[in-house]
Each structure stands twice: as C-alpha cells, then as structure tokens.
Scaffold this motif. Structure first.
Motif, PDB file in Angstrom:
ATOM      1  N   SER A 220       0.861  -1.275   0.055  1.00 48.56           N
ATOM      2  CA  SER A 220       0.015   0.025  -0.076  1.00 48.56           C
ATOM      3  C   SER A 220       0.768   1.243   0.004  1.00 48.56           C
ATOM      4  CB  SER A 220      -0.706   0.160   1.126  1.00 48.56           C
ATOM      5  OG  SER A 220      -1.501   1.167   1.239  1.00 48.56           O
ATOM      6  N   GLY A 221       1.840   1.193   0.804  1.00 47.13           N
ATOM      7  CA  GLY A 221       2.666   2.484   0.687  1.00 47.13           C
ATOM      8  C   GLY A 221       3.565   2.562  -0.554  1.00 47.13           C
ATOM      9  N   SER A 222       3.893   1.554  -1.141  1.00 46.54           N
ATOM     10  CA  SER A 222       4.760   1.527  -2.289  1.00 46.54           C
ATOM     11  C   SER A 222       3.365   2.316  -3.345  1.00 46.54           C
ATOM     12  CB  SER A 222       5.063   0.217  -3.087  1.00 46.54           C
ATOM     13  OG  SER A 222       6.021  -0.329  -1.921  1.00 46.54           O
ATOM     14  N   ARG A 223       2.308   1.789  -3.273  1.00 41.73           N
ATOM     15  CA  ARG A 223       1.335   2.527  -4.456  1.00 41.73           C
ATOM     16  C   ARG A 223       1.212   3.832  -4.019  1.00 41.73           C
ATOM     17  NH1 ARG A 223      -2.526  -0.420  -2.680  1.00 41.73           N
ATOM     18  NH2 ARG A 223      -3.586   1.174  -1.558  1.00 41.73           N
ATOM     19  N   TYR A 224       1.056   4.276  -2.802  1.00 41.82           N
ATOM     20  CA  TYR A 224       1.117   5.522  -2.502  1.00 41.82           C
ATOM     21  C   TYR A 224       2.246   6.478  -2.875  1.00 41.82           C
ATOM     22  CZ  TYR A 224      -3.579   5.739  -0.164  1.00 41.82           C
ATOM     23  OH  TYR A 224      -4.656   5.529  -0.003  1.00 41.82           O
ATOM     24  N   ASN A 225       3.499   5.894  -2.731  1.00 44.51           N
ATOM     25  CA  ASN A 225       4.804   6.553  -3.292  1.00 44.51           C
ATOM     26  C   ASN A 225       4.779   6.815  -4.707  1.00 44.51           C
ATOM     27  OD1 ASN A 225       5.728   6.659  -0.654  1.00 44.51           O
ATOM     28  ND2 ASN A 225       6.714   4.684  -0.811  1.00 44.51           N
ATOM     29  N   LYS A 226       4.154   5.684  -5.365  1.00 42.21           N
ATOM     30  CA  LYS A 226       3.920   5.864  -6.686  1.00 42.21           C
ATOM     31  C   LYS A 226       3.306   7.078  -7.264  1.00 42.21           C
ATOM     32  CE  LYS A 226       2.777   3.129 -11.021  1.00 42.21           C
ATOM     33  NZ  LYS A 226       2.048   2.091 -11.449  1.00 42.21           N
ATOM     34  N   ASP A 227       2.142   7.222  -6.453  1.00 38.00           N
ATOM     35  CA  ASP A 227       1.182   8.248  -6.861  1.00 38.00           C
ATOM     36  C   ASP A 227       1.812   9.486  -6.407  1.00 38.00           C
ATOM     37  OD1 ASP A 227      -0.840   6.719  -7.489  1.00 38.00           O
ATOM     38  OD2 ASP A 227      -1.695   6.831  -5.369  1.00 38.00           O
ATOM     39  N   TYR A 228       2.794   9.590  -5.322  1.00 38.89           N
ATOM     40  CA  TYR A 228       3.347  10.831  -5.321  1.00 38.89           C
ATOM     41  C   TYR A 228       4.207  11.249  -6.297  1.00 38.89           C
ATOM     42  CZ  TYR A 228       2.692   9.725  -0.068  1.00 38.89           C
ATOM     43  OH  TYR A 228       1.936   9.697   0.815  1.00 38.89           O
ATOM     44  N   PHE A 229       4.951  10.509  -6.932  1.00 39.51           N
ATOM     45  CA  PHE A 229       5.750  10.854  -7.800  1.00 39.51           C
ATOM     46  C   PHE A 229       5.162  10.987  -9.224  1.00 39.51           C
ATOM     47  CE2 PHE A 229       9.040   8.545  -5.531  1.00 39.51           C
ATOM     48  CZ  PHE A 229       9.957   9.482  -5.333  1.00 39.51           C
ATOM     49  N   SER A 230       3.993  10.379  -9.311  1.00 40.72           N
ATOM     50  CA  SER A 230       2.933  10.853 -10.434  1.00 40.72           C
ATOM     51  C   SER A 230       2.476  12.285 -10.442  1.00 40.72           C
ATOM     52  CB  SER A 230       1.747   9.974 -10.663  1.00 40.72           C
ATOM     53  OG  SER A 230       2.145   8.611 -11.096  1.00 40.72           O
ATOM     54  N   ILE A 231       2.302  12.690  -9.155  1.00 42.61           N
ATOM     55  CA  ILE A 231       1.974  14.060  -8.825  1.00 42.61           C
ATOM     56  C   ILE A 231       3.063  15.011  -9.344  1.00 42.61           C
ATOM     57  CG2 ILE A 231       0.919  15.702  -7.272  1.00 42.61           C
ATOM     58  CD1 ILE A 231      -0.488  13.127  -5.974  1.00 42.61           C
ATOM     59  N   LEU A 232       4.039  14.719  -8.794  1.00 45.22           N
ATOM     60  CA  LEU A 232       5.206  15.547  -9.132  1.00 45.22           C
ATOM     61  C   LEU A 232       5.634  15.688 -10.442  1.00 45.22           C
ATOM     62  CD1 LEU A 232       7.890  14.364  -6.061  1.00 45.22           C
ATOM     63  CD2 LEU A 232       6.396  16.478  -6.273  1.00 45.22           C
ATOM     64  N   LYS A 233       5.308  14.645 -11.217  1.00 42.64           N
ATOM     65  CA  LYS A 233       5.676  14.638 -12.614  1.00 42.64           C
ATOM     66  C   LYS A 233       4.728  15.636 -13.215  1.00 42.64           C
ATOM     67  CE  LYS A 233       6.220  11.990 -16.632  1.00 42.64           C
ATOM     68  NZ  LYS A 233       6.529  10.277 -17.323  1.00 42.64           N
ATOM     69  N   ALA A 234       3.340  15.310 -12.849  1.00 44.35           N
ATOM     70  CA  ALA A 234       2.022  16.306 -13.466  1.00 44.35           C
ATOM     71  C   ALA A 234       2.289  17.630 -13.104  1.00 44.35           C
ATOM     72  CB  ALA A 234       0.841  16.091 -12.751  1.00 44.35           C
ATOM     73  N   LEU A 235       3.289  18.062 -12.102  1.00 42.69           N
ATOM     74  CA  LEU A 235       3.510  19.635 -11.624  1.00 42.69           C
ATOM     75  C   LEU A 235       4.959  19.715 -12.390  1.00 42.69           C
ATOM     76  CD1 LEU A 235       2.572  19.767  -8.076  1.00 42.69           C
ATOM     77  CD2 LEU A 235       1.486  21.018  -9.786  1.00 42.69           C
ATOM     78  N   GLY A 236       5.484  19.048 -13.033  1.00 42.23           N
ATOM     79  CA  GLY A 236       6.674  19.243 -13.634  1.00 42.23           C
ATOM     80  C   GLY A 236       7.900  19.452 -12.945  1.00 42.23           C
ATOM     81  N   ILE A 237       7.884  18.474 -11.688  1.00 43.37           N
ATOM     82  CA  ILE A 237       8.830  18.134 -10.833  1.00 43.37           C
ATOM     83  C   ILE A 237       9.694  16.613 -11.106  1.00 43.37           C
ATOM     84  CG2 ILE A 237       9.636  18.181  -8.509  1.00 43.37           C
ATOM     85  CD1 ILE A 237       7.166  20.083  -7.727  1.00 43.37           C
ATOM     86  N   THR A 238      10.837  16.714 -11.142  1.00 47.57           N
ATOM     87  CA  THR A 238      11.697  15.721 -11.405  1.00 47.57           C
ATOM     88  C   THR A 238      12.884  15.638 -10.888  1.00 47.57           C
ATOM     89  OG1 THR A 238      12.700  16.618 -13.433  1.00 47.57           O
ATOM     90  CG2 THR A 238      10.545  15.253 -13.940  1.00 47.57           C
ATOM     91  N   ASN A 239      13.439  14.299 -10.480  1.00 48.53           N
ATOM     92  CA  ASN A 239      14.879  14.198 -10.098  1.00 48.53           C
ATOM     93  C   ASN A 239      14.996  14.575  -8.363  1.00 48.53           C
ATOM     94  OD1 ASN A 239      15.847  13.373 -12.597  1.00 48.53           O
ATOM     95  ND2 ASN A 239      16.040  15.631 -13.169  1.00 48.53           N
ATOM     96  N   ARG A 240      13.975  14.577  -7.873  1.00 48.44           N
ATOM     97  CA  ARG A 240      13.880  14.735  -6.469  1.00 48.44           C
ATOM     98  C   ARG A 240      12.676  14.117  -5.740  1.00 48.44           C
ATOM     99  NH1 ARG A 240      10.340  18.213  -4.048  1.00 48.44           N
ATOM    100  NH2 ARG A 240       9.309  19.952  -5.041  1.00 48.44           N
ATOM    101  N   ASN A 241      12.946  13.701  -4.548  1.00 46.35           N
ATOM    102  CA  ASN A 241      11.892  13.222  -3.726  1.00 46.35           C
ATOM    103  C   ASN A 241      11.006  14.351  -3.079  1.00 46.35           C
ATOM    104  OD1 ASN A 241      12.525  10.540  -4.130  1.00 46.35           O
ATOM    105  ND2 ASN A 241      14.120  10.745  -2.167  1.00 46.35           N
TER     106      ASN A 241
END
Length: 350
Positions: A220-241
C-alpha cells in the motif's frame, strides 16, 4: 384557579456542548470527529431526528466513510452507542452523557434514528472502550510489552497513558498484529510524523483498506509512493523526492479527499497553466474547491467548467447592454454642433 399553559413556537437556537466533553474528549479527537459529534447534538434539537448518512455527509462536506469512522471513534470513547440491523445496517445512534473518564457512562441522553447501509467490505472494528481489566491483561502480553518498548525507541520518549491506550486500541480494537503496529510506527516516523493523531489516522486508513500484514502495508505504501511521483511529474517536478509538506498535502488529496489520480493530475495541469510554476498551494486550493462542490470525476469538472463559462457569458452580455438615458436634467439638453474650421477663419479675419 385556572391553569395556564405555556407554549414555545420557536425552535431552540443554541446547541449545548458540555464542559466535560471540551475538557476530556475534544483535545485528543480529530477535528472532523468533533464536527460530527456537534452535528449530532444539533440534530437532537430539531424534529424529526431521522436522517441518512448520505445527507449528513453532504451537510458536513465529507464522505459517508468519514462519518462512520467518527461514529466508531465516539463509540470507542463511550460517548454514543451504535445499533445495527440483522443485515448489518446502521439503524440507530444513542448519545451518552459525557462524564469524566473515571466515572461510569451508563446514562443515555437521547437517541437518533439513522437510515443507511454500511459500506461493503468494511472492516469489523471493536468500538467499546478497553476496560481496566482488559488493559492490565494486555500489558502482561509479551508482544505488547515488546511493542511498547519499540514504540518508545522510535518516538524517542516515554509513552503517555493516552498513547499507550492508542497502541492497545490498534492491537485489540483494529485487530492489528504487534508486527504490523511496529511497522506502522516505523512508517509514520520515517515520514517525519510522530504525532499519535497522525499514527492513528494511518492505522484507521489501513484498517479501512483491509490491511492485516506488514507485506500488505508495504504494498500500500509503495502504491502511494508511486502516486506521489506521478503528482510531482504532473507539476513538472523531476529528479527529487517530495518533502514533508508536499507529502502531507498529497495524502490529503489521496486519502482524505479520496480523489482519483486523473482528477489530481487535472488540477496539477491547471496549476501550471495558470501560474507557470509548480505550486502545491495553488493545486490544493483547486482540489479543495472541487471537494466542496462534490467533484468525483473528470466529467464533473467539465460540468463545472460549462456552468462557469455560461455565467461569464451572461455577465458579459449584461455588461454590454447600452446604458439607459439618465434622467439628470444636465444630460438632457440639445447638443449643439460647431464648425471649428469656419470659427477659426472668422477669428483670423478679425
């Protein structure tokens, strides 16, 4: 002597909230849970007092599952009891008089009838408060002793009585294993959250998802972590946590609001188009507004856009109408026309 009957034709304009509740129950409770409790008190002052959970959720701008979580929390605190039909449908709520924790809670204040079907696959949660005997029994359990020790190491402090009660509730009320609770604390501390309220929020969320093992929690945590990076990508944020504040906001969008990734990404796209940058605060405002307007799907968003466009067109059409002639007498005289070329020649020939 004739008897006089006094009638009151008006409804009560106040809802009484006891000081006992404010002093002993409110400080440790989630704000949404307090809102639900106050609403129940308000409902008792009106007639009739029958309503559905769907109506209550609409009134409080939350979900039926949020309402059920609040009801079960207050049932655990012995401020109310829940009645279910044979089909496991919630049919009644009995409010109990708030008393100090050391006093028995056996006085029933009033009852509210509720018509709603409990969501399917809802985990069974023991709502009754732990008795002193049960607490003492659990504290003799070797798994519990080890769990409380590990919790103190993670949190870096001696557990308060309230925190111990929460840990025991996770074990006895939510049916979590000691290993799962240990991972729960590790997970929350790893995300820089040591508050028992936050830990309880995650525990309830896991219970709702039916998580019963550490492996399921990690998935479940991995699924949410994947969602975190999908949201970051949608905002144009890459290469960081994501940082802590960003995780808190994303948890609100995903867990509290319950938005799909498609809806969240749409809000992110609009944020970048409107501001030209990755603004979590701007996205949060968009999603907060959609939550208040009961948005669930992209189609709901398109409907709002259409309504907004129509309102703008109506305002534009209204503003483009010619102004009505003024009744002011200074504006109602015959306008004179002058030939300035002829007037200039006349002046030069003088």
């Amino acid at each position: 002597m004739a008897m006089i009957t006094l009638h009151n034709a008006s409804l009560p304009e106040v809802t009484i909230l006891s000081n006992t509740f404010i002093d002993n129950y409110m400080p440790e409770a989630n704000g949404e849970f307090v809102k639900v409790y106050i609403y129940l008190l308000r409902a008792l002052s009106s007639a009739p007092v029958s309503f559905s959970l769907e109506q209550m959720a609409d009134r409080l701008l939350c979900t039926e599952r949020d309402i059920l979580r609040a009801l079960k929390y207050w049932a655990k605190q012995q401020l109310l009891t829940l009645d279910f039909t044979d089909n496991n449908k919630l049919c009644g709520i009995s409010l109990l008089t708030p008393v100090a924790p050391s006093c028995p809670t056996d006085a029933v204040q009033d009852e509210i009838s509720v018509t709603s079907e409990q969501p399917k696959d809802q985990p069974v949660v023991r709502t009754e408060a732990l008795t002193p005997d049960r607490v003492n029994e659990l504290k003799q359990n070797e798994d519990i002793i080890q769990l409380l020790y590990v919790a103190e190491q993670y949190l870096g402090k001696t557990l308060s009585p309230t925190e111990i009660q929460k840990m025991l509730f996770f074990y006895d009320g939510l049916g979590m294993s000691a290993d799962l609770i240990e991972y729960l604390i590790e997970y929350c501390v790893g995300h820089n959250h040591k508050s028992i309220r936050y830990i309880e929020k995650v525990a309830l969320a896991w219970a709702e998802e039916g998580i019963t093992s550490v492996e399921e929690a990690k998935q479940s945590g991995s699924r949410y972590n994947k969602d975190y990076f999908s949201i970051l990508k949608a905002l144009g944020i890459t290469n960081r946590n994501p940082v802590e504040t960003e995780i808190t906001l994303m948890d609100t969008w995903l867990r509290t609001y319950g938005f799909s990734m498609e809806v969240i990404q749409e809000a992110c796209n609009r944020t970048v188009l409107q501001t030209g940058q990755a603004s979590f605060q701007y996205t949060d405002k968009i999603l907060e507004g959609w939550k208040k307007k009961d948005v669930h799907t992209i189609d709901d968003i398109h409907t709002l856009d259409t309504e907004h466009k129509k309102r703008r067109q109506d305002r534009k059409a209204a503003s483009s109408k010619p102004a009505q002639p003024s009744n002011n007498r200074f504006n109602n005289f015959q306008q004179r026309e002058y030939n300035f070329d002829e007037y200039e020649k006349h002046l030069l020939n003088q």
